[in-house]
Design a protein around this motif. Sequence first.
Motif, short mmCIF file in Angstrom:
data_model
loop_
_atom_site.label_atom_id
_atom_site.label_comp_id
_atom_site.label_asym_id
_atom_site.label_seq_id
_atom_site.Cartn_x
_atom_site.Cartn_y
_atom_site.Cartn_z
N ILE A 1 0.83 -1.22 0.00
CA ILE A 1 0.00 0.00 0.00
C ILE A 1 0.86 1.27 0.00
CG2 ILE A 1 -2.07 -1.09 0.93
CD1 ILE A 1 -1.46 0.15 3.65
N ASN B 1 4.51 -3.95 6.60
CA ASN B 1 4.29 -4.04 5.16
C ASN B 1 5.40 -4.85 4.50
OD1 ASN B 1 1.90 -2.43 4.96
ND2 ASN B 1 3.14 -0.63 5.32
N ARG C 1 -1.98 -11.21 -1.22
CA ARG C 1 -2.62 -10.82 0.05
C ARG C 1 -2.12 -11.73 1.16
NH1 ARG C 1 -6.20 -7.20 1.58
NH2 ARG C 1 -7.56 -7.55 3.38
N GLU D 1 -6.98 3.23 7.60
CA GLU D 1 -6.80 3.88 6.30
C GLU D 1 -5.56 4.76 6.33
OE1 GLU D 1 -9.18 7.37 3.87
OE2 GLU D 1 -10.31 6.06 5.23
N GLY E 1 -1.60 5.41 1.44
CA GLY E 1 -1.40 4.46 0.33
C GLY E 1 -2.44 3.38 0.22
N GLY E 2 -3.31 3.22 1.21
CA GLY E 2 -4.30 2.15 1.17
C GLY E 2 -4.76 1.78 2.56
N THR E 3 -5.45 0.64 2.68
CA THR E 3 -6.09 0.24 3.93
C THR E 3 -5.61 -1.12 4.40
OG1 THR E 3 -8.07 1.54 3.39
CG2 THR E 3 -8.32 -0.17 5.06
N GLY F 1 -3.19 -7.47 4.66
CA GLY F 1 -3.15 -6.48 3.59
C GLY F 1 -2.45 -7.00 2.36
#
Length: 272
Positions: free
Chosen positions: A11, A77, A116, A240, A243-245, A261
């Motif tokens: 993200i 991440n 994912r 949120e 770059g994304g959730t 994610g």
Amino acid sequence: MSLRFSKMHGIGNDFVVLDGRRLPPALSETQIRAIADRRCGVGFDQLLSVEPARDPSCAVYYGIWNADGSPSGQCGNGVRCVAAWLHRAGALGIGETVRLESPSGPVAVRLLAADRVAVDMGEPDFAPAASGFDGHSQALELGPDTVEIGVVSMGNPHAVVSVSDLAQPSLATWGPALTTHPRFAHGVNTGFVQRLAHDHLRLRVHERGSGWTLACGTGACAAMAVLHQRGQVGDRVQVELPGGTLQIDWGGAGHALWMTGPAAFVFEGEWL
């Protein structure tokens, strides 16, 4: 010598991933900073190296370095990207759960799809010492302002600040000031969180060693954990980020926190 790498992101939190399974890379801080340069290098928030595991219960070890060349203990991440990288390398199948070894210790990852991943981030540690915090009042002086923080370690240190508006101008100075605040012995990742609902947060993170990033997985975990401890959110929260959730699940003390994610490949390259 040339250095093959994969460019990935979770993200928007972006990485250079190196295959060190046969020969772990020995890069200097200067070399890491050169690769991180977004004009004259590749550009990344963190560099990740996939290496042989030190712990026999783990599939691989992954090293983490920030854009300024400093090491990091964990990257939420990043670990999702490592799992997706292992899947593409044929070392992890969809539906499998394996343990990966981070600089902060083992984490379990579950590959839900090729892009994912769910990660067992362990139990949040609210002890001030775990974040290198001096343990006194959690009200910090920033020039004329006093800022209340929540301190938690997710394998790396986090200071979480609740705000009503993520666009308020003061955050531009508060972020760098908190990240390098002298009451944190080794610096800290600073997250500004806005509570939208019992199951919905909005977050911006200023990371030590990298600055403002589009996303921070451990930062999302930290924000949820601090607000959960205060009774302000439930056991499942959507966080949120620019770059994304991310989905964060935590049942409270005595339970592991899970982060779910995406992970994406961008390109393959060769550093000459």
